[in-house]
Design a protein around this motif. Structure first.
Motif, mmCIF file in Angstrom:
data_model
loop_
_atom_site.group_PDB
_atom_site.id
_atom_site.type_symbol
_atom_site.label_atom_id
_atom_site.label_comp_id
_atom_site.label_asym_id
_atom_site.label_seq_id
_atom_site.Cartn_x
_atom_site.Cartn_y
_atom_site.Cartn_z
ATOM 1 N N PHE A 75 0.813 -1.203 0.000
ATOM 2 C CA PHE A 75 0.000 0.000 0.000
ATOM 3 C C PHE A 75 0.855 1.264 0.000
ATOM 4 C CE2 PHE A 75 -2.636 -3.363 1.824
ATOM 5 C CZ PHE A 75 -3.738 -3.281 1.003
ATOM 6 N N LYS A 76 2.014 1.208 0.653
ATOM 7 C CA LYS A 76 2.904 2.372 0.675
ATOM 8 C C LYS A 76 3.357 2.745 -0.737
ATOM 9 C CE LYS A 76 7.221 4.029 2.797
ATOM 10 N NZ LYS A 76 7.914 4.383 1.542
ATOM 11 N N GLU A 77 3.771 1.737 -1.480
ATOM 12 C CA GLU A 77 4.298 1.984 -2.822
ATOM 13 C C GLU A 77 3.224 2.497 -3.776
ATOM 14 O OE1 GLU A 77 6.432 -0.826 -6.168
ATOM 15 O OE2 GLU A 77 6.946 -1.106 -4.046
ATOM 16 N N TYR A 78 1.994 2.053 -3.565
ATOM 17 C CA TYR A 78 0.915 2.392 -4.492
ATOM 18 C C TYR A 78 -0.114 3.323 -3.857
ATOM 19 C CZ TYR A 78 2.872 -1.130 -7.547
ATOM 20 O OH TYR A 78 3.731 -1.841 -8.365
ATOM 21 N N LYS A 79 0.320 4.130 -2.896
ATOM 22 C CA LYS A 79 -0.615 5.008 -2.192
ATOM 23 C C LYS A 79 -1.338 5.948 -3.150
ATOM 24 C CE LYS A 79 -1.002 8.292 1.646
ATOM 25 N NZ LYS A 79 -0.293 9.034 2.716
ATOM 26 N N ALA A 80 -0.643 6.432 -4.174
ATOM 27 C CA ALA A 80 -1.253 7.385 -5.104
ATOM 28 C C ALA A 80 -2.292 6.744 -6.000
ATOM 29 C CB ALA A 80 -0.174 8.055 -5.948
ATOM 30 N N PHE A 81 -2.470 5.437 -5.890
ATOM 31 C CA PHE A 81 -3.500 4.744 -6.657
ATOM 32 C C PHE A 81 -4.829 4.723 -5.900
ATOM 33 C CE2 PHE A 81 -1.182 2.210 -10.031
ATOM 34 C CZ PHE A 81 0.017 2.886 -9.892
ATOM 35 N N PHE A 82 -4.857 5.352 -4.703
ATOM 36 C CA PHE A 82 -6.034 5.297 -3.839
ATOM 37 C C PHE A 82 -6.611 6.693 -3.615
ATOM 38 C CE2 PHE A 82 -3.829 1.421 -2.956
ATOM 39 C CZ PHE A 82 -4.777 0.501 -2.531
ATOM 40 N N ASN A 83 -7.923 6.770 -3.567
ATOM 41 C CA ASN A 83 -8.637 7.908 -2.998
ATOM 42 C C ASN A 83 -9.206 7.478 -1.650
ATOM 43 O OD1 ASN A 83 -8.199 9.554 -5.261
ATOM 44 N ND2 ASN A 83 -10.126 8.945 -6.219
ATOM 45 N N ILE A 84 -9.246 8.400 -0.700
ATOM 46 C CA ILE A 84 -9.707 8.060 0.652
ATOM 47 C C ILE A 84 -10.755 9.079 1.092
ATOM 48 C CG2 ILE A 84 -9.016 7.591 3.027
ATOM 49 C CD1 ILE A 84 -6.121 7.250 1.926
ATOM 50 N N HIS A 85 -11.914 8.584 1.507
ATOM 51 C CA HIS A 85 -13.026 9.434 1.918
ATOM 52 C C HIS A 85 -13.418 9.112 3.360
ATOM 53 C CE1 HIS A 85 -13.395 9.881 -2.457
ATOM 54 N NE2 HIS A 85 -13.395 8.556 -2.505
ATOM 55 N N ARG A 86 -13.590 10.137 4.165
ATOM 56 C CA ARG A 86 -14.046 9.963 5.546
ATOM 57 C C ARG A 86 -15.493 10.437 5.649
ATOM 58 N NH1 ARG A 86 -11.329 13.836 8.246
ATOM 59 N NH2 ARG A 86 -13.208 15.094 8.555
ATOM 60 N N ILE A 87 -16.351 9.563 6.173
ATOM 61 C CA ILE A 87 -17.747 9.931 6.395
ATOM 62 C C ILE A 87 -17.958 10.173 7.888
ATOM 63 C CG2 ILE A 87 -20.147 9.210 6.171
ATOM 64 C CD1 ILE A 87 -19.397 7.493 3.840
ATOM 65 N N ASP A 88 -18.468 11.336 8.229
ATOM 66 C CA ASP A 88 -18.683 11.701 9.631
ATOM 67 C C ASP A 88 -20.018 11.127 10.111
ATOM 68 O OD1 ASP A 88 -16.352 13.060 9.314
ATOM 69 O OD2 ASP A 88 -17.242 15.055 9.285
ATOM 70 N N VAL A 89 -19.938 10.052 10.857
ATOM 71 C CA VAL A 89 -21.141 9.384 11.383
ATOM 72 C C VAL A 89 -21.256 9.722 12.872
ATOM 73 C CG1 VAL A 89 -22.339 7.190 11.692
ATOM 74 C CG2 VAL A 89 -20.832 7.522 9.710
ATOM 75 N N THR A 90 -22.329 10.345 13.259
ATOM 76 C CA THR A 90 -22.506 10.820 14.633
ATOM 77 C C THR A 90 -23.283 9.807 15.474
ATOM 78 O OG1 THR A 90 -22.521 13.111 13.860
ATOM 79 C CG2 THR A 90 -23.386 12.689 16.072
#
Length: 484
Positions: free
Chosen positions: A73-88
């Motif tokens: 995952f370190k080597e290919y980090k730029a191949f990922f998008n990461i989204h955080r959903i705020d769940v209350t």
């Protein structure tokens, strides 16, 4: 008052369909989700105050950092998008035996009477599904993670990896990603064992013949991972990452074999072994193309003699030191260039007509040995270029047109291999009673004055000498005929 049924339906359905959408933050956006692996992270047991204070965001950032500090995952980090959903959630923390909590996803410890096993209830899983479905697009849901607001070590796998904020718990997420994303098997020997069928996963096997072991294509290097002098089955070698055929795997103590003595799919806090990393990289390339975009987007172009056109390709970034994508260009199968940009100049080096320009982008990673066809880490794109050489012709005025004055400017193009040009203008076909003039080979226009203005036919013959032979093209015009 009458309320149409469709409004009643929408009042019920629309609220239920959209009630679970939650605020989203894009932690990392490296490209279009159509060509990225998208991770969506949800939290459970975080109150509104803990979300607004940044605690939830910090916990997610820490977990993501831990995940992407490990290969591949370190080597290919730029191949990922990461989204955080705020769940209350109403309560802070998640349920434990004797201490129930009211949380959005209903996560709890002691799942299946195992203290450190954290699960979502059936309703919690439904809520999580609805939140993701209504908060992000369908192509942004490749991997789903749930982080729970509790520092006690724990987690679980499945479609959504669940893990606590304990510093080592993100390793549970990595192990579970090995299952859900990498399609890897557990390599430990606890659980229900079966040895009746060859496992579908690439990291375990029933085979004991060297050349039939699925991680040992061709019986050994360079396509396989087991060195030729490594004993099969492999015993006495307890080094973590030396590929071989080690007894025990997929819940069996015997009859099933794994690829290395130890790895993340057998024990936490270990790296993925070579076979696991190879599989994970292949899975990344199942979703992400080595080509992000190309220019021009038009795939069929005309390139006239003397014209040029620059083509370019953009790829994701690999974090692997000096290694990057190799990019080659060929025309009709002949290599003509390399690099991310290539300029085609039509110098009559190709016959007139369509020729194929192809760019090939390849990741020369040594972490993939057993390629399938086509290779997962290779992508190509093609353009059809219509090469057109300059031909000898009068381009203005148009053939069969009528002059509008007694003076006319003739314009033409001359083939690049022509050595001499001649212009006849007369009152009969092939005649030269009006003009008989040699034309400079680099001249592209000629003004002819004092032409008749009686509406008669004017004949023009344009001569050129190419490859030692004369040839001509005839044109007909109507002289100007002003009103009387």
């Amino acid at each position: 008052m009458y309320i149409p049924k469709i409004i009643v339906f929408c009042l019920f359905y629309c609220v239920s369909a959209f009630a679970y959408a939650e605020p989203i933050t894009n932690i990392q956006n490296t490209g279009d989700s159509a060509n990225r692996v998208d991770i969506v992270v949800l939290g459970d047991g975080y109150t509104a105050g803990e979300i607004s204070s940044g605690k939830y965001a910090n916990d997610v950032d820490t977990a993501i950092t831990n995940i992407f500090n490990q290969e591949p995952f370190k080597e290919y980090k730029a191949f990922f998008n990461i989204h955080r959903i705020d769940v209350t959630s109403v309560d802070s923390g998640i349920s434990k035996p004797g201490s129930p909590k009211n949380t959005a996803l209903d996560a709890f410890y002691n799942c299946a009477n195992t203290r450190r096993l954290i699960c979502l209830s059936a309703s919690g899983n439904t809520t999580a599904r609805n939140i993701v479905t209504n908060s992000v697009d369908a192509n942004q849901q490749d991997i789903q993670l749930v982080i729970v607001n509790d520092s006690e070590y724990g987690g679980s796998g499945g479609f959504r990896a669940v893990f606590s904020t304990h510093p080592a718990a993100s390793d549970i997420a990595l192990h579970e990603l090995g299952h859900s994303f990498g399609r890897l098997a557990d390599e430990y020997s606890l659980g229900t064992c079966t040895t009746t069928l060859e496992p579908s996963e690439v990291n375990v096997t029933l085979q004991t013949q060297r050349n039939l072991i699925k991680w040992n294509a061709s019986g050994g290097p360079p396509n396989g991972w087991i060195e030729f002098d490594t004993q099969i089955p492999t015993t006495g070698n307890t080094s973590t990452l030396i590929p071989g055929l080690y007894i025990g795997g997929k819940y069996c103590t015997s009859g099933v074999y794994r690829a290395t003595y130890d790895s993340k799919m057998r024990s936490l806090n270990r790296p993925f072994n070579q076979i696991g990393q190879e599989q994970l990289i292949k899975r990344i390339y199942n979703i992400v193309s080595p080509i992000d975009r190309v220019t021009p987007l038009t795939t069929t172009l005309v390139l006239r003699e003397g014209e040029s056109r620059t083509f370019s390709v953009i790829s994701p970034v690999i974090d692997a030191g000096n290694r990057s994508f190799t990019t080659t260009w060929d025309i009709d199968g002949e290599i003509v260039g390399s690099g991310t940009d290539f300029t085609v100049l039509n110098q009559n080096q190709y016959a007139d007509g369509l020729h194929t320009l192809k760019v090939v982008v390849h990741d020369p990673t040594p972490k993939i040995r057993n390629h399938t066809a086509p290779e997962e880490s290779t992508e190509s794109f093609k353009w059809e270029i219509d090469f057109q050489s300059i031909i000898t012709e009068i381009v203005s005025p148009a053939n069969n047109s009528q002059f509008t004055a007694s003076a006319v400017t003739f314009k033409w193009t001359i083939a690049s291999d022509a050595t001499t040009a001649w212009l006849y203008v007369g009152s009969r076909l092939g005649g030269q009673d009006i003009l008989n003039s040699r034309i400079g080979i680099n001249t592209t226009a000629y003004i002819l004055a004092n032409l008749p203005e009686d509406g008669q036919v004017i004949y023009v013959r344009f001569w050129t000498r190419q490859a030692g032979a004369w040839s001509f093209v005839d044109y007909n015009y109507i002289a100007n005929s002003p009103p009387t």
